[in-house]
Scaffold this motif. Structure first.
Motif, PDB file in Angstrom:
ATOM      1  N   LEU A 184       0.825  -1.214   0.000  1.00 14.71           N
ATOM      2  CA  LEU A 184       0.000   0.000   0.000  1.00 14.71           C
ATOM      3  C   LEU A 184       0.864   1.272   0.000  1.00 14.71           C
ATOM      4  N   GLY A 185       1.912   1.257   0.829  1.00 14.08           N
ATOM      5  CA  GLY A 185       2.796   2.428   0.923  1.00 14.08           C
ATOM      6  C   GLY A 185       3.456   2.732  -0.419  1.00 14.08           C
ATOM      7  N   THR A 186       3.863   1.685  -1.101  1.00 20.77           N
ATOM      8  CA  THR A 186       4.507   1.855  -2.417  1.00 20.77           C
ATOM      9  C   THR A 186       3.527   2.494  -3.394  1.00 20.77           C
ATOM     10  N   ILE A 187       2.290   2.017  -3.359  1.00 22.68           N
ATOM     11  CA  ILE A 187       1.280   2.545  -4.278  1.00 22.68           C
ATOM     12  C   ILE A 187       1.029   4.031  -3.991  1.00 22.68           C
ATOM     13  N   LYS A 188       0.889   4.384  -2.715  1.00 26.84           N
ATOM     14  CA  LYS A 188       0.644   5.804  -2.378  1.00 26.84           C
ATOM     15  C   LYS A 188       1.803   6.665  -2.843  1.00 26.84           C
ATOM     16  N   SER A 189       3.009   6.147  -2.620  1.00 27.82           N
ATOM     17  CA  SER A 189       4.189   6.908  -3.024  1.00 27.82           C
ATOM     18  C   SER A 189       4.260   7.056  -4.554  1.00 27.82           C
ATOM     19  N   ARG A 190       3.929   5.959  -5.268  1.00 31.95           N
ATOM     20  CA  ARG A 190       3.948   6.026  -6.741  1.00 31.95           C
ATOM     21  C   ARG A 190       2.931   7.050  -7.242  1.00 31.95           C
ATOM     22  N   ILE A 191       1.750   7.043  -6.649  1.00 36.06           N
ATOM     23  CA  ILE A 191       0.702   7.958  -7.128  1.00 36.06           C
ATOM     24  C   ILE A 191       1.113   9.409  -6.854  1.00 36.06           C
ATOM     25  N   ASN A 192       1.722   9.615  -5.702  1.00 38.23           N
ATOM     26  CA  ASN A 192       2.186  10.966  -5.376  1.00 38.23           C
ATOM     27  C   ASN A 192       3.213  11.449  -6.398  1.00 38.23           C
ATOM     28  N   ARG A 193       4.189  10.581  -6.679  1.00 36.90           N
ATOM     29  CA  ARG A 193       5.228  10.958  -7.652  1.00 36.90           C
ATOM     30  C   ARG A 193       4.637  11.126  -9.044  1.00 36.90           C
ATOM     31  N   ALA A 194       3.708  10.212  -9.389  1.00 44.06           N
ATOM     32  CA  ALA A 194       3.098  10.273 -10.723  1.00 44.06           C
ATOM     33  C   ALA A 194       2.349  11.587 -10.925  1.00 44.06           C
ATOM     34  N   ARG A 195       1.616  12.016  -9.923  1.00 45.92           N
ATOM     35  CA  ARG A 195       0.863  13.274 -10.046  1.00 45.92           C
ATOM     36  C   ARG A 195       1.809  14.451 -10.269  1.00 45.92           C
ATOM     37  N   ILE A 196       2.884  14.461  -9.497  1.00 43.73           N
ATOM     38  CA  ILE A 196       3.835  15.578  -9.615  1.00 43.73           C
ATOM     39  C   ILE A 196       4.532  15.558 -10.978  1.00 43.73           C
ATOM     40  N   GLU A 197       5.025  14.364 -11.357  1.00 41.68           N
ATOM     41  CA  GLU A 197       5.750  14.271 -12.637  1.00 41.68           C
ATOM     42  C   GLU A 197       4.834  14.610 -13.815  1.00 41.68           C
ATOM     43  N   LEU A 198       3.606  14.111 -13.759  1.00 42.85           N
ATOM     44  CA  LEU A 198       2.682  14.381 -14.870  1.00 42.85           C
ATOM     45  C   LEU A 198       2.403  15.886 -14.981  1.00 42.85           C
ATOM     46  N   ALA A 199       2.203  16.531 -13.836  1.00 38.06           N
ATOM     47  CA  ALA A 199       1.925  17.976 -13.870  1.00 38.06           C
ATOM     48  C   ALA A 199       3.084  18.724 -14.519  1.00 38.06           C
ATOM     49  N   ARG A 200       4.311  18.295 -14.216  1.00 37.08           N
ATOM     50  CA  ARG A 200       5.485  18.975 -14.794  1.00 37.08           C
ATOM     51  C   ARG A 200       5.596  18.714 -16.286  1.00 37.08           C
ATOM     52  N   ILE A 201       5.336  17.454 -16.671  1.00 37.31           N
ATOM     53  CA  ILE A 201       5.421  17.121 -18.108  1.00 37.31           C
ATOM     54  C   ILE A 201       4.363  17.913 -18.897  1.00 37.31           C
ATOM     55  N   VAL A 202       3.148  17.948 -18.364  1.00 35.09           N
ATOM     56  CA  VAL A 202       2.062  18.675 -19.054  1.00 35.09           C
ATOM     57  C   VAL A 202       2.446  20.139 -19.220  1.00 35.09           C
ATOM     58  N   ASN A 203       2.982  20.707 -18.169  1.00 32.31           N
ATOM     59  CA  ASN A 203       3.393  22.108 -18.208  1.00 32.31           C
ATOM     60  C   ASN A 203       4.462  22.349 -19.265  1.00 32.31           C
TER      61      ASN A 203
END
Lengths: 212, 203
Positions: B164-183
């Protein structure tokens, strides 16, 4: 709070899990840091886009294409001459059959390569002059060819006897073995909790090899 | 007249009734197509994957048992597993499909928006999906299941067989990375005009 600590808490903030002083520090940093504030805004925009994906009508030809793909697949199943092996027998008998064929091929190859005529040793001790040597070599080749043919013939006879035995055995026990497989498969399927497709090896009955 | 149940259709189908299979396809093509579209953001790819998923369903029909639950749930799980496998296998080809020209040839049907608004919305989705393709597979699949499929963290952890911890961490990183890529892509799209046709809003 620095930007790295802020980023670590982004999801907790968006999920509404931050409370008290943690939430205060997070919001304080957002006010002070334009980049971090923009990051949160961009993430929220992306979430909104994903959550707003409309329900689309499939293309009109999709059903036709699916039916066509299925028809081809069905045709393929019917057209494969070895399909009965896949449908009727689980993995263990199939592997056993493959191992038998491999064993047969190896035995055949070994026989061809290692068996020499008995009179070769006698010939090797004969005259060493040129004519004898040529005679010896040609004689050796012919003898070897004849012997190889005999070996093949013998191997085929042995294999034919063996497979006839196997065939008779299968025919006499087929119904019994088949019902045993099906009974076991049924039990396995009833135990499966998930609808996810299982590999056939996972359903393999333990007593199969003994029965066979 | 009462509608034939899914289970009855499956039974008829297993007995070789082609019409029953056709009914199943008609009944669930929309569900599968939309699932594939939500995972990929591409019409052509969603269509191709829908065919593959139905083929898989067809070949697995004999494994369906009524006591396992609703047929709809059964095929949804199967389709989702197929799409996750696809994401893992096809990471290099993620962006090979779907130029925005695809949008011009489609027959849009939704309930509440004008054709213009619809195109704009689909363009945005396609644009963000392209950016999603730049994430690593681990991050992408976790984010899709969370944001698009709306699954809980627990469900995602089970689905992907990860803590579960890994999944939460992945989603957190994914949201941040995606926002930067989109920008970043919006800025480069604004400069060159050749990526994802960013909308006025984005510019």
């Amino acid at each position: 709070m620095n930007c790295q600590a802020f980023e670590e808490q982004v999801t907790a903030y968006l999920d509404g899990e931050l409370r008290g002083s943690e939430l205060t520090r997070f919001e304080q940093h957002m006010k002070e840091c334009t980049l971090c504030a923009m990051l949160i805004e961009n993430i929220q925009e992306n979430i909104a886009i994903f959550q707003d994906i409309p329900d689309l009508a499939p293309p009109p030809h999709l059903a036709v294409k699916i039916m066509e793909a299925t028809r081809v697949s069905k045709k393929g199943l019917r057209g494969n001459p070895l399909e009965f092996l896949r449908l009727e027998f689980p993995l263990v008998p199939r592997l056993a059959a493959a191992a038998l064929v491999l064993l047969f091929m190896l035995t055949l190859g070994f026989n061809l390569l290692t068996q020499y005529p008995a009179d070769m040793t006698e010939l090797q001790q004969g005259d060493a002059d040129l004519v004898s040597l040529v005679d010896y070599n040609s004689n050796r080749l012919v003898t070897k060819a004849v012997q190889a043919y005999q070996n093949v013939e013998e191997s085929y006879e042995t294999a034919a006897t063996f497979f006839t035995g196997v065939k008779e055995f299968i025919e006499s026990n087929y119904e019994q073995v088949k019902s045993a497989f099906r009974g076991q498969e049924k039990k396995e399927e009833e135990k499966e909790p998930e609808p996810k497709e299982m590999n056939q090896t996972q359903n393999m009955p333990g007593h199969l090899s003994k029965s066979a | 007249m009462d509608e034939i149940s899914d289970f009855q259709l499956v039974e008829s189908c297993l007995e070789g009734d082609d019409t029953a299979w056709k009914d199943i396809v008609q009944r669930y093509q929309r569900l599968i197509y939309n699932l594939a579209y939500r995972f990929t953001g591409r019409f052509e790819l969603a269509e191709e994957l829908s065919q593959e998923i139905f083929l898989k369903i067809y070949r697995s029909l004999k494994k369906y048992r009524k006591q396992r639950g609703e047929f709809k749930g059964w095929i949804t799980v199967m389709a989702r597993n197929y799409l996750i496998d696809y994401i893992r296998k096809e990471k290099k080809n993620w962006n090979r499909y779907g130029g925005t020209d695809e949008l011009d040839t489609l027959d849009y049907k939704t309930d509440d928006i004008s054709p213009y608004g619809h195109v704009e919305k689909l363009e945005k989705i396609q644009f963000v999906h392209r950016c999603l393709g730049e994430l690593s597979v681990d991050l992408r699949e976790s984010l899709i299941l969370r944001e698009i499929e709306g699954m809980s963290y627990d469900e995602i952890a089970t689905q992907l067989s990860a803590p579960l911890g890994t999944i939460k961490s992945r989603i957190n990183r994914a949201r941040i990375e995606l926002a930067r890529i989109v920008n970043m892509r919006r800025l480069s799209g604004a400069a060159t005009g050749d990526f994802g046709r960013p909308t006025e809003e984005a510019l």
